[in-house]
Scaffold this motif. Structure first.
Motif, mmCIF file in Angstrom:
data_model
loop_
_atom_site.group_PDB
_atom_site.id
_atom_site.type_symbol
_atom_site.label_atom_id
_atom_site.label_comp_id
_atom_site.label_asym_id
_atom_site.label_seq_id
_atom_site.Cartn_x
_atom_site.Cartn_y
_atom_site.Cartn_z
ATOM 1 N N ILE A 12 0.788 -1.141 -0.143
ATOM 2 C CA ILE A 12 0.004 -0.241 0.034
ATOM 3 C C ILE A 12 0.947 1.256 0.045
ATOM 4 O O ILE A 12 0.803 2.270 -0.900
ATOM 5 N N ALA A 13 2.094 1.297 0.756
ATOM 6 C CA ALA A 13 2.883 2.491 0.799
ATOM 7 C C ALA A 13 3.637 2.520 -0.409
ATOM 8 O O ALA A 13 3.837 3.781 -0.986
ATOM 9 N N LEU A 14 3.847 1.714 -0.996
ATOM 10 C CA LEU A 14 4.617 1.495 -2.370
ATOM 11 C C LEU A 14 3.566 2.261 -3.394
ATOM 12 O O LEU A 14 4.470 3.139 -4.277
ATOM 13 N N GLY A 15 2.435 1.900 -3.274
ATOM 14 C CA GLY A 15 1.728 2.503 -4.429
ATOM 15 C C GLY A 15 1.332 3.781 -4.100
ATOM 16 O O GLY A 15 1.555 4.911 -5.154
ATOM 17 N N GLU A 16 1.257 4.227 -2.591
ATOM 18 C CA GLU A 16 1.193 5.618 -2.327
ATOM 19 C C GLU A 16 2.325 6.592 -2.908
ATOM 20 O O GLU A 16 2.648 7.548 -3.170
ATOM 21 N N ALA A 17 3.568 5.701 -2.398
ATOM 22 C CA ALA A 17 5.040 6.621 -2.955
ATOM 23 C C ALA A 17 4.911 6.791 -4.545
ATOM 24 O O ALA A 17 5.473 8.041 -4.903
ATOM 25 N N ALA A 18 4.548 5.868 -5.317
ATOM 26 C CA ALA A 18 4.558 6.254 -6.665
ATOM 27 C C ALA A 18 3.378 7.527 -7.196
ATOM 28 O O ALA A 18 3.910 8.122 -7.648
ATOM 29 N N ARG A 19 2.533 7.197 -6.418
ATOM 30 C CA ARG A 19 1.541 8.511 -6.768
ATOM 31 C C ARG A 19 1.762 9.826 -6.114
ATOM 32 O O ARG A 19 1.259 10.886 -6.332
ATOM 33 N N SER A 20 2.623 9.872 -5.273
ATOM 34 C CA SER A 20 3.107 11.122 -4.517
ATOM 35 C C SER A 20 3.746 11.876 -5.636
ATOM 36 O O SER A 20 3.805 13.190 -5.438
ATOM 37 N N GLY A 21 4.185 11.387 -6.690
ATOM 38 C CA GLY A 21 4.706 12.234 -7.827
ATOM 39 C C GLY A 21 6.050 12.946 -7.357
ATOM 40 O O GLY A 21 6.686 13.707 -7.961
ATOM 41 N N LEU A 22 6.702 12.364 -6.160
ATOM 42 C CA LEU A 22 8.130 13.006 -5.647
ATOM 43 C C LEU A 22 9.237 12.299 -6.309
ATOM 44 O O LEU A 22 10.076 12.911 -6.507
ATOM 45 N N PHE A 23 9.060 11.124 -7.165
ATOM 46 C CA PHE A 23 10.162 10.329 -7.532
ATOM 47 C C PHE A 23 9.840 9.908 -8.907
ATOM 48 O O PHE A 23 8.981 9.809 -9.623
ATOM 49 N N ASP A 24 10.990 9.726 -9.588
ATOM 50 C CA ASP A 24 11.061 9.437 -10.856
ATOM 51 C C ASP A 24 11.108 7.669 -11.144
ATOM 52 O O ASP A 24 10.854 7.570 -12.104
ATOM 53 N N ILE A 25 11.740 7.108 -10.269
ATOM 54 C CA ILE A 25 12.212 5.651 -10.132
ATOM 55 C C ILE A 25 11.850 5.102 -8.911
ATOM 56 O O ILE A 25 12.056 5.495 -7.772
ATOM 57 N N LEU A 26 10.939 3.965 -8.960
ATOM 58 C CA LEU A 26 10.590 3.371 -7.740
ATOM 59 C C LEU A 26 11.468 2.051 -7.480
ATOM 60 O O LEU A 26 11.629 1.221 -8.262
ATOM 61 N N ALA A 27 12.260 2.522 -6.311
ATOM 62 C CA ALA A 27 13.441 1.612 -5.901
ATOM 63 C C ALA A 27 13.035 0.187 -5.231
ATOM 64 O O ALA A 27 11.943 0.044 -4.906
ATOM 65 N N HIS A 28 13.779 -0.733 -5.771
ATOM 66 C CA HIS A 28 13.560 -2.302 -5.119
ATOM 67 C C HIS A 28 12.148 -2.296 -4.667
ATOM 68 O O HIS A 28 11.882 -2.385 -3.773
ATOM 69 N N PRO A 29 11.413 -2.711 -5.825
ATOM 70 C CA PRO A 29 9.984 -2.548 -5.619
ATOM 71 C C PRO A 29 9.264 -3.699 -4.713
ATOM 72 O O PRO A 29 8.146 -3.289 -4.198
ATOM 73 N N ASP A 30 9.972 -4.603 -4.376
ATOM 74 C CA ASP A 30 9.490 -5.593 -3.313
ATOM 75 C C ASP A 30 10.374 -5.754 -2.242
ATOM 76 O O ASP A 30 10.824 -7.271 -2.114
ATOM 77 N N LEU A 31 11.129 -4.620 -1.915
ATOM 78 C CA LEU A 31 12.060 -5.014 -0.652
ATOM 79 C C LEU A 31 11.704 -5.622 0.439
ATOM 80 O O LEU A 31 12.497 -6.180 1.275
ATOM 81 N N VAL A 32 10.114 -5.806 0.492
ATOM 82 C CA VAL A 32 9.820 -6.438 1.833
ATOM 83 C C VAL A 32 10.340 -8.026 1.842
ATOM 84 O O VAL A 32 10.293 -8.509 3.042
ATOM 85 N N LYS A 33 10.561 -8.527 0.705
ATOM 86 C CA LYS A 33 11.109 -9.863 0.769
ATOM 87 C C LYS A 33 12.557 -10.186 1.074
ATOM 88 O O LYS A 33 13.173 -11.099 1.127
ATOM 89 N N VAL A 34 13.154 -8.782 1.373
ATOM 90 C CA VAL A 34 14.671 -9.043 1.430
ATOM 91 C C VAL A 34 15.325 -10.054 2.228
ATOM 92 O O VAL A 34 16.230 -10.471 2.110
ATOM 93 N N TRP A 35 14.501 -10.505 3.277
ATOM 94 C CA TRP A 35 15.196 -11.540 4.259
ATOM 95 C C TRP A 35 14.730 -12.624 3.874
ATOM 96 O O TRP A 35 15.229 -13.721 4.382
ATOM 97 N N GLY A 36 14.324 -12.965 2.601
ATOM 98 C CA GLY A 36 14.157 -14.636 2.090
ATOM 99 C C GLY A 36 12.728 -15.166 2.670
ATOM 100 O O GLY A 36 12.078 -14.491 3.733
ATOM 101 N N SER A 37 12.510 -16.083 2.084
ATOM 102 C CA SER A 37 11.220 -16.750 2.359
ATOM 103 C C SER A 37 11.118 -17.637 3.771
ATOM 104 O O SER A 37 10.364 -17.892 4.248
ATOM 105 N N THR A 38 12.404 -17.845 4.183
ATOM 106 C CA THR A 38 12.565 -18.983 5.465
ATOM 107 C C THR A 38 12.866 -18.285 6.564
ATOM 108 O O THR A 38 13.248 -18.892 7.570
#
Ligand code: ZN
Ligand code: ZN
Length: 294
Positions: A153-179
């Motif tokens: 939800i925050a990622l979509g809001e970040a995009a909509r904010s118009g502040l940014f040209d590039i949306l970084a690492h778009p699924d960063l939430v997975k960073v720690w891996g699945s296990t």
């Protein structure tokens, strides 16, 4: 500077590691940039830009006074901009966090400098961080499902904010891996989460970063996941390619995987930025003379 015949980008570069003692005096130097340039050349990457973390600069404290930012905000943002513009041949970018509720303050900070592009990141949900042991969101009492929902939800809001040209690492939430014991990836088809962000991404016109940094994390997967990238592409979103290197050795790292993924999904062009204007350039492989990837 840019020739349309050969084009791979690396726009999400940090000239220094994240440690507090990594000072501008040590890392914002022409000699250090030469190391990045040399590493990029080896990978066939011609278009380089630097995007230092906004929270390393004192000006960020006008936007947000999170304890981590107060700990790290020591440097002068305008000296950084002047160094990049006047002493080296990199595009001038910055990695700025999405901080809900203070968009106007972030817009003021960003709008006062002549960046070529702004990389927008979601590292925090409220005061809690997704990818740091300090301020850990994963021990904040929320379930992984709740964290994933809040993140997208925050990622979509970040995009909509118009502040940014590039949306970084778009699924960063997975960073720690699945296990990871306390930080697992939810089960099942993850598109139910991506759907929370996709309308904001599609309607904003922001470029989505394909970042090989995920290959260097426990997730061991490019950001975004193929299914998420596919949703973005079906929505007509343009792609920016980056490594998120914090050291010369990581410039362009994992690009063979990224190019394979992009090729398999039919991506033929990458975003190039200048003074916050975007255009698309055909991808060509290192060592070829203008032949687009098949
Ligand atoms: Zn980041
Ligand atoms: Zn970064």
């Amino acid at each position: 500077m840019l020739d349309f015949a050969l084009m791979l980008t690396d726009y999400h570069l940090h000239l220094r590691p994240d440690e507090l003692d990594a000072t501008p005096e040590r890392y914002f130097t022409a000699a250090n940039v030469d190391r990045y340039r040399a590493a990029a050349e080896e990978q066939g990457v011609t278009e380089l830009g630097v995007s230092e973390h906004v929270y390393r600069f004192t000006a960020a404290l006008d936007v947000w006074r999170h304890p981590l930012w107060r700990q790290f905000a020591h440097d002068d943002i305008d000296e950084y901009c002047a160094f990049v513009r006047e002493q080296v041949d990199l595009r001038l970018g910055i990695e700025a966090d999405f901080v809900p509720g203070v968009e106007d303050r972030m817009a003021n900070l960003l709008g006062a400098r002549d960046f070529d592009y702004v990389v927008g990141s979601v590292h925090f949900l409220g005061d809690h961080a997704l990818d740091m042991d300090d301020y850990d969101v994963w021990t904040s009492g929320r379930s992984p499902e709740q964290i994933w929902r809040a993140y997208f939800i925050a990622l979509g809001e970040a995009a909509r904010s118009g502040l940014f040209d590039i949306l970084a690492h778009p699924d960063l939430v997975k960073v720690w891996g699945s296990t990871h014991p306390g930080r697992p990836t939810p089960d099942g088809d993850l598109r139910r989460y991506y759907e929370l962000a996709i309308d904001g991404i599609a309607e904003s016109g922001i470029a989505v970063e394909v970042s090989t940094a995920g290959l260097r994390k426990a997730a061991n997967e490019i950001y975004p996941a193929p299914a998420f990238l596919q949703m973005c592409l079906e929505a007509g979103v343009a792609v920016a390619l980056s490594s998120d290197a914090h050291h010369p050795r990581d410039v362009g790292s994992g690009y063979e995987h990224a190019l394979g993924l992009l090729g398999s999904l039919g991506v033929r062009e990458l975003c190039v930025f200048e003074r916050r204007k975007r255009r698309l350039q055909p991808i060509t492989l290192p060592g070829t003379s203008g032949a687009a990837i098949a």
